[in-house]
Design a protein around this motif. Structure first.
Motif, PDB file in Angstrom:
ATOM      1  N   GLN A 173       0.829  -1.205   0.000  1.00  0.00           N
ATOM      2  CA  GLN A 173       0.000   0.000   0.000  1.00  0.00           C
ATOM      3  C   GLN A 173       0.860   1.250   0.000  1.00  0.00           C
ATOM      4  OE1 GLN A 173      -2.802  -0.068   3.224  1.00  0.00           O
ATOM      5  NE2 GLN A 173      -3.897  -1.873   2.463  1.00  0.00           N
ATOM      6  N   ARG A 174       1.925   1.239   0.798  1.00  0.00           N
ATOM      7  CA  ARG A 174       2.827   2.395   0.845  1.00  0.00           C
ATOM      8  C   ARG A 174       3.562   2.568  -0.482  1.00  0.00           C
ATOM      9  NH1 ARG A 174       6.435   0.749   4.717  1.00  0.00           N
ATOM     10  NH2 ARG A 174       5.223  -1.011   5.471  1.00  0.00           N
ATOM     11  N   LEU A 175       3.919   1.452  -1.100  1.00  0.00           N
ATOM     12  CA  LEU A 175       4.588   1.504  -2.398  1.00  0.00           C
ATOM     13  C   LEU A 175       3.674   2.140  -3.443  1.00  0.00           C
ATOM     14  CD1 LEU A 175       6.947   0.745  -4.247  1.00  0.00           C
ATOM     15  CD2 LEU A 175       5.922  -1.523  -4.501  1.00  0.00           C
ATOM     16  N   ARG A 176       2.428   1.744  -3.445  1.00  0.00           N
ATOM     17  CA  ARG A 176       1.470   2.305  -4.398  1.00  0.00           C
ATOM     18  C   ARG A 176       1.279   3.813  -4.163  1.00  0.00           C
ATOM     19  NH1 ARG A 176      -2.097  -1.120  -7.152  1.00  0.00           N
ATOM     20  NH2 ARG A 176      -1.660  -3.362  -6.898  1.00  0.00           N
ATOM     21  N   ARG A 177       1.207   4.211  -2.903  1.00  0.00           N
ATOM     22  CA  ARG A 177       1.037   5.626  -2.588  1.00  0.00           C
ATOM     23  C   ARG A 177       2.248   6.444  -3.027  1.00  0.00           C
ATOM     24  NH1 ARG A 177      -0.793   3.901   3.253  1.00  0.00           N
ATOM     25  NH2 ARG A 177      -2.973   3.321   2.846  1.00  0.00           N
ATOM     26  N   MET A 178       3.437   5.888  -2.841  1.00  0.00           N
ATOM     27  CA  MET A 178       4.644   6.591  -3.263  1.00  0.00           C
ATOM     28  C   MET A 178       4.666   6.801  -4.773  1.00  0.00           C
ATOM     29  SD  MET A 178       7.851   5.191  -1.013  1.00  0.00           S
ATOM     30  CE  MET A 178       7.990   5.557   0.747  1.00  0.00           C
ATOM     31  N   MET A 179       4.276   5.771  -5.509  1.00  0.00           N
ATOM     32  CA  MET A 179       4.259   5.899  -6.960  1.00  0.00           C
ATOM     33  C   MET A 179       3.269   6.967  -7.404  1.00  0.00           C
ATOM     34  SD  MET A 179       6.486   4.076  -8.550  1.00  0.00           S
ATOM     35  CE  MET A 179       5.776   4.304 -10.186  1.00  0.00           C
ATOM     36  N   GLY A 206       7.841 -11.783   0.262  1.00  0.00           N
ATOM     37  CA  GLY A 206       7.753 -12.784  -0.792  1.00  0.00           C
ATOM     38  C   GLY A 206       6.796 -12.416  -1.903  1.00  0.00           C
ATOM     39  N   ARG A 207       6.577 -11.104  -2.118  1.00  0.00           N
ATOM     40  CA  ARG A 207       5.578 -10.665  -3.087  1.00  0.00           C
ATOM     41  C   ARG A 207       6.164 -10.280  -4.449  1.00  0.00           C
ATOM     42  NH1 ARG A 207       1.124  -8.312  -1.832  1.00  0.00           N
ATOM     43  NH2 ARG A 207       0.721  -8.706  -4.047  1.00  0.00           N
ATOM     44  N   LEU A 208       7.464 -10.178  -4.562  1.00  0.00           N
ATOM     45  CA  LEU A 208       8.060  -9.748  -5.825  1.00  0.00           C
ATOM     46  C   LEU A 208       8.344 -10.932  -6.739  1.00  0.00           C
ATOM     47  CD1 LEU A 208      10.660  -6.990  -4.860  1.00  0.00           C
ATOM     48  CD2 LEU A 208       8.219  -6.749  -5.352  1.00  0.00           C
ATOM     49  N   ARG A 209       8.146 -10.715  -8.033  1.00  0.00           N
ATOM     50  CA  ARG A 209       8.505 -11.736  -9.018  1.00  0.00           C
ATOM     51  C   ARG A 209      10.005 -11.718  -9.288  1.00  0.00           C
ATOM     52  NH1 ARG A 209       3.869 -13.731 -11.375  1.00  0.00           N
ATOM     53  NH2 ARG A 209       2.012 -12.404 -11.259  1.00  0.00           N
ATOM     54  N   ALA A 256      12.342  -1.859  -8.301  1.00  0.00           N
ATOM     55  CA  ALA A 256      12.294  -0.432  -7.977  1.00  0.00           C
ATOM     56  C   ALA A 256      12.630   0.412  -9.200  1.00  0.00           C
ATOM     57  CB  ALA A 256      13.251  -0.121  -6.831  1.00  0.00           C
ATOM     58  N   GLN A 257      13.652   0.000  -9.932  1.00  0.00           N
ATOM     59  CA  GLN A 257      14.047   0.762 -11.115  1.00  0.00           C
ATOM     60  C   GLN A 257      12.989   0.681 -12.212  1.00  0.00           C
ATOM     61  OE1 GLN A 257      18.049  -0.176 -12.402  1.00  0.00           O
ATOM     62  NE2 GLN A 257      18.906   0.185 -10.367  1.00  0.00           N
ATOM     63  N   ALA A 258      12.360  -0.483 -12.356  1.00  0.00           N
ATOM     64  CA  ALA A 258      11.315  -0.641 -13.368  1.00  0.00           C
ATOM     65  C   ALA A 258      10.108   0.233 -13.041  1.00  0.00           C
ATOM     66  CB  ALA A 258      10.897  -2.109 -13.465  1.00  0.00           C
ATOM     67  N   LEU A 259       9.731   0.288 -11.770  1.00  0.00           N
ATOM     68  CA  LEU A 259       8.609   1.136 -11.364  1.00  0.00           C
ATOM     69  C   LEU A 259       8.924   2.602 -11.591  1.00  0.00           C
ATOM     70  CD1 LEU A 259       7.529  -0.695  -8.090  1.00  0.00           C
ATOM     71  CD2 LEU A 259       6.158  -0.446 -10.167  1.00  0.00           C
ATOM     72  N   TRP A 260      10.125   3.005 -11.226  1.00  0.00           N
ATOM     73  CA  TRP A 260      10.527   4.397 -11.422  1.00  0.00           C
ATOM     74  C   TRP A 260      10.520   4.742 -12.911  1.00  0.00           C
ATOM     75  CZ3 TRP A 260      16.163   6.437 -11.445  1.00  0.00           C
ATOM     76  CH2 TRP A 260      16.154   7.838 -11.583  1.00  0.00           C
ATOM     77  N   GLY A 276      -0.928  -2.050 -14.336  1.00  0.00           N
ATOM     78  CA  GLY A 276      -0.239  -2.992 -15.212  1.00  0.00           C
ATOM     79  C   GLY A 276       1.142  -3.334 -14.692  1.00  0.00           C
ATOM     80  N   LEU A 277       1.853  -2.320 -14.205  1.00  0.00           N
ATOM     81  CA  LEU A 277       3.185  -2.554 -13.651  1.00  0.00           C
ATOM     82  C   LEU A 277       3.114  -3.439 -12.408  1.00  0.00           C
ATOM     83  CD1 LEU A 277       4.769   1.016 -13.968  1.00  0.00           C
ATOM     84  CD2 LEU A 277       5.539  -1.050 -15.135  1.00  0.00           C
ATOM     85  N   PHE A 278       2.203  -3.111 -11.520  1.00  0.00           N
ATOM     86  CA  PHE A 278       2.100  -3.905 -10.297  1.00  0.00           C
ATOM     87  C   PHE A 278       1.677  -5.343 -10.578  1.00  0.00           C
ATOM     88  CE2 PHE A 278       1.517   0.331  -8.129  1.00  0.00           C
ATOM     89  CZ  PHE A 278       2.701   0.264  -7.409  1.00  0.00           C
ATOM     90  N   ALA A 279       0.775  -5.506 -11.558  1.00  0.00           N
ATOM     91  CA  ALA A 279       0.330  -6.859 -11.909  1.00  0.00           C
ATOM     92  C   ALA A 279       1.480  -7.700 -12.455  1.00  0.00           C
ATOM     93  CB  ALA A 279      -0.804  -6.789 -12.925  1.00  0.00           C
TER      94      ALA A 279
END
Length: 211
Positions: A97-103, A158-161, A168-172, A203-206
């Motif tokens: 949730q915090r990650l989504r808010r930061m983005m 354990g949530r990252l693929r 982090a770099q891909a999201l940025w 799409g990125l998070f999925a």
């Protein structure tokens, strides 16, 4: 989360002395526009001073050179973004949730402050000399690290693929992509910004996070 107050592009009349903080903010807002419009090399202290209705001598009372102005624009932008990240990072709840808010906060900042964003993230290295490049590198690294830490928390669950650094770099990169395209291509027939950003981020998070 606007970095500088809205101002008109029209040249101001000469203004009385004083009003220190307000005048400094006006100079920074005018400099943002002029740096973007004319480039760092094409921008001059005289152009910036004329924009806010000051003499060049009066402007030098606030900033010693245009490199100092650019450095302050970078500093304010990174300070605002870092404060937002720290505020979100301290909130309760799952790290996702915090990650989504930061983005969302990062994208909102770029849309709200297009000139500052272009100067901080889209200026050529040669134009970031005279102190601005080192300031951008140091503060930008700290800012990204505060974001990366939250990604690492998601990884710990354990949530990252993939790994945290790559994620982090891909999201940025995704966030920067939508900001840079929208603010530099305003003539394109974009869909409503909220819909565009939501579609991109979901799409990125999925793709990057496990269910």
């Amino acid at each position: 989360m606007t970095l500088t107050p809205p101002t008109t592009a029209a040249r101001s009349h000469r203004k009385p002395k004083g009003e220190g903080h307000e005048r400094r903010a006006e100079i920074l807002a005018a400099a943002e526009r002029i740096f973007v419009e004319h480039g760092y090399e094409g921008a001059t202290i005289r152009k910036i001073a004329d924009e806010v209705g000051l003499s060049s001598t009066a402007l030098y009372m606030h900033f010693s050179e245009k490199g100092e102005i650019l450095q302050e624009i970078c500093r304010q932008a990174f300070t605002a973004l870092r404060a937002t990240n720290e505020s979100i990072g301290g909130q309760e709840g799952p790290p996702e949730q915090r990650l989504r808010r930061m983005m969302r906060a990062y994208v909102d900042f770029g849309f709200a402050n297009p000139n500052a964003y272009r100067l901080v993230y889209m200026t050529r290295p040669v134009e970031l000399r005279e102190g601005a490049q080192s300031a951008a590198r140091e503060m930008g690294t700290d800012l990204f690290r505060s974001f990366e830490k939250v990604v690492e928390e998601v990884e710990a669950e354990g949530r990252l693929r993939g790994d945290a650094r790559t994620t982090a770099q891909a999201l940025w990169a995704g966030g920067h992509g939508v900001i840079s395209l929208v603010i530099t291509k305003p003539y394109f027939d974009w869909v409503e910004h909220e819909k565009l950003v939501t579609t991109l981020l979901e799409g990125l998070f999925a793709g990057l996070l496990k269910p």
